[in-house]
Scaffold this active site. Sequence first.
Site: not given
Ligand code: XMP
Ligand code: MG
Length: 178
Positions: A102, A105, A133, A154-155, A167
């Site tokens: 999805d 980050d 991001k 944060f989305v 969701r």
């Molecule tokens: P990383 O830091 O491992 O993060 O790349 C990936 C996972 O973190 C969650 N994630 C978010 N979930 N809004 C959310 O609801 C956000 O802005 C967000 N940023 C990261 C997500 O589960 C993703 O798979």
């Molecule tokens: Mg989550």
Amino acid sequence: MVQLHDLTFEPYIHDTDIREKVSGLAARINADYGNTELHIVSALTGSFMFTSDLVRHLHMPCYLHFIKVSSYHGSTQSTGSITLDAELKADLAGKHVLISEDIIDTGLTAGFLHEYLMKKQAASVKIAALLFKPNAYKGSLPVDYPGFSIPNDFVVGYGLDYKELGRNLKDIYKLKDS
Ligand code: XMP
Ligand code: MG
């Protein structure tokens, strides 16, 4: 405006733009893989909606796998620790694998999954993510199929949650005043 628990979110990416982006990503994946068999590994829970929309545009023979990884643990900040809730049973040795995320980050989750799948001796492991991001990304791997590049907001919506709510929203929202 959408209220989820104690936080307010404002409209950010409309469903029409999401659909256009997803079919564009699928077109690139179709062009790159042709008729090569593809194993999609979808990182639950957030990616369920993106994966289901993406795969319906794919033309190659497609296997679907779901894996549960957690990194956020119910807050708006990544904890940096990743847990794998269930092992993938499938034999992926010699297979072409596409991780469907999805959002990327920090990239920790994608990096963790990439390593996990490479250990299973996949022939190739690529990454598709609806949201990316770039300013938060600490990974060294290329994100092969990035959808929207967004700032460090944060989305929620379109699979993404705040404490498990949001969701089901068809549009993407961002935290108000973030
Ligand atoms: P990383 O830091 O491992 O993060 O790349 C990936 C996972 O973190 C969650 N994630 C978010 N979930 N809004 C959310 O609801 C956000 O802005 C967000 N940023 C990261 C997500 O589960 C993703 O798979
Ligand atoms: Mg989550």
